[in-house]
Motif scaffolding. Sequence first.
Motif, PDB file in Angstrom:
ATOM      1  N   PHE B  52     -12.883 -54.307  51.660  1.00  0.00           N
ATOM      2  CA  PHE B  52     -12.325 -53.049  51.177  1.00  0.00           C
ATOM      3  C   PHE B  52     -13.181 -52.489  50.051  1.00  0.00           C
ATOM      4  O   PHE B  52     -14.010 -53.191  49.461  1.00  0.00           O
ATOM      5  N   PHE B  54     -12.990 -49.915  46.582  1.00  0.00           N
ATOM      6  CA  PHE B  54     -12.203 -49.205  45.589  1.00  0.00           C
ATOM      7  C   PHE B  54     -13.197 -48.397  44.753  1.00  0.00           C
ATOM      8  O   PHE B  54     -14.152 -48.951  44.221  1.00  0.00           O
ATOM      9  N   TRP B  70     -16.567 -50.234  43.783  1.00  0.00           N
ATOM     10  CA  TRP B  70     -16.544 -51.696  43.894  1.00  0.00           C
ATOM     11  C   TRP B  70     -16.036 -52.070  45.269  1.00  0.00           C
ATOM     12  O   TRP B  70     -15.044 -51.522  45.741  1.00  0.00           O
ATOM     13  N   TRP B  72     -15.581 -55.411  48.315  1.00  0.00           N
ATOM     14  CA  TRP B  72     -15.562 -56.848  48.596  1.00  0.00           C
ATOM     15  C   TRP B  72     -15.690 -57.009  50.104  1.00  0.00           C
ATOM     16  O   TRP B  72     -14.846 -56.558  50.861  1.00  0.00           O
TER      17      TRP B  72
END
Lengths: 214, 199
Positions: B52, B54, B70, B72
Motif C-alpha cells: 500500500f 500513503f 511512503w 510498503w
Amino acid sequence: MKKVKFLFYGIFLLIAVIMVSCYPGGAEYYSDTDIVATDYDSAFFATHTVQTYYLVDTVAYLTDDQEDVDHTYDALILSTIRDNLNAIGYQPADTSSATPPDVLVTASVTTSTSVGWVPGYPYYPYYPWWGYPGWGWYYPPYYGGYYYSFSTGTLFITMGDPNDPQEDDDGNIQFPVVWTSAFNGMLSSSTQDMKSRIERSINQAFAQTKVFHK
Amino acid sequence: MKKFKIIIISVFALITGVSAYGQGFYTNLGYDISFPMGNTKDFVSPASFRGFTFSGGYFINQNIAVELRWSWHVFYDDIPFDVYEEGSRAISGKQYRSINAFPVTFGGKYVFGDSGFRPYLGFGVGPYKTRKRTEMGIYYVEHRNWHFGLTPEAGFIYNFASGVGIMGNVRYDYMMKAGDVGSQGNISLSLGFIFSGGY
C-alpha cells in the motif's frame, strides 16, 4: 467530513492489519526445514582412487547425557550410509586384513532445543474505567502471543583418510576429513516421518557430492 | 525559503490530515500490486499483492503539486527443493525468500485539467529501506539496506464528491545498489482514495 476522515483512518488501519496478518509464512512442515550440506577435499579425490571403506558401526551422540540418547534411528542411519557407499562403488574393507581401508566413515548426531516467544496481537480483555470515571485503575493489557519450543537435530557423516594420520597439539592421532555431510532439520515426534527424512537426506548427501559420481 | 516552507506544510498535512482548503492539501491511501523487475525478479519472481501507499501533498497551483509518499511492498517466493553448489560445497533444501521495500520519496506531480477526470505525470526521489531475506532450514540470511531511489509515475485523479476522489497510478520504483544488494526495481499499480480539503 469528519466521517470521511474516520473512514480514511479506518481504511489505513485495516490495510495495516491485513499487511501484518497476511505476512508470508515460510516452512509449514518439519521436512520443509531439512537442509543437507556437503563438502569434500578436491585434492584428495584428485589423487586417490577410493576402493574400500570402513564404516564405524556405532553412531556417536555428541551430548553429555548419554543415558537419554534415543537410538531408534541408529540402524537406519548406518544401513543407509552403507547402501550409499556400496552404490557409489566403494567396497567394505576386509577387517582381517592388515591393510587399512581407503576411507573411514563415521556418523554422529547432535540435538538442541530452542524456546522463545512470538508476540501476537495486543488484546485488552477489560476496560473497567469506561463508564466508571474515578476508579483510577484498570487491568493491565494482556498481550497475546504464544510460546514455542522446538528441537533440531544434526546428523554428521564424515569420511576420513586413515592412511594419512596426523598428530594434533595434544599428541592425539587424527585422520584428515576428506568428505563431510551435515543434515539439519527440526525433529518431529513421528517415527515414520523421521525415518523417511533421515533416509532421504543421507541419499541426498551422496547424490549432491559430484566427486562420488565421476 | 518558500520551498522549504511548502515542504514543512506538506509534511504537517501528511501527518495530521488537516487540510486548508479544497485546492490545497491532500492525502492519498492506495492499495498496491507490484511486479518485480531486474534483480528483484531474479530473487522473487511472483507479483506482490501485499502493498500500500500513503502519501500527502500540496497543490502549489491548479496543476502542480508537491508530495511526500511512503509505501510498503512485500515480495515473497517459495523456492522448491534445489541444490546450490559452489566449488566442492553443496547445500540443498527449500528456500523462502522475501523482500520488504519501504520507499519514502519526495517529488511532484503535474495534473492536467481542472476538474473531473484529471490525468497526471509525477516524479519522486528519496531513500528506500529494503529488507532482503533468505530462509533455509532453520537459518536465514538477511540484508538490510538504505538505497537511493527514484520513481516516475503516471496516473489519474477523479473527484466524485467534494474533497473525495479516486486516485490510480502506475509507478516504477528504481533502487540503486546499496551494500551487498544490487539495484532493485518494481512496477506498481496503485488504486485508492484521495482526500482533499474541507475535513
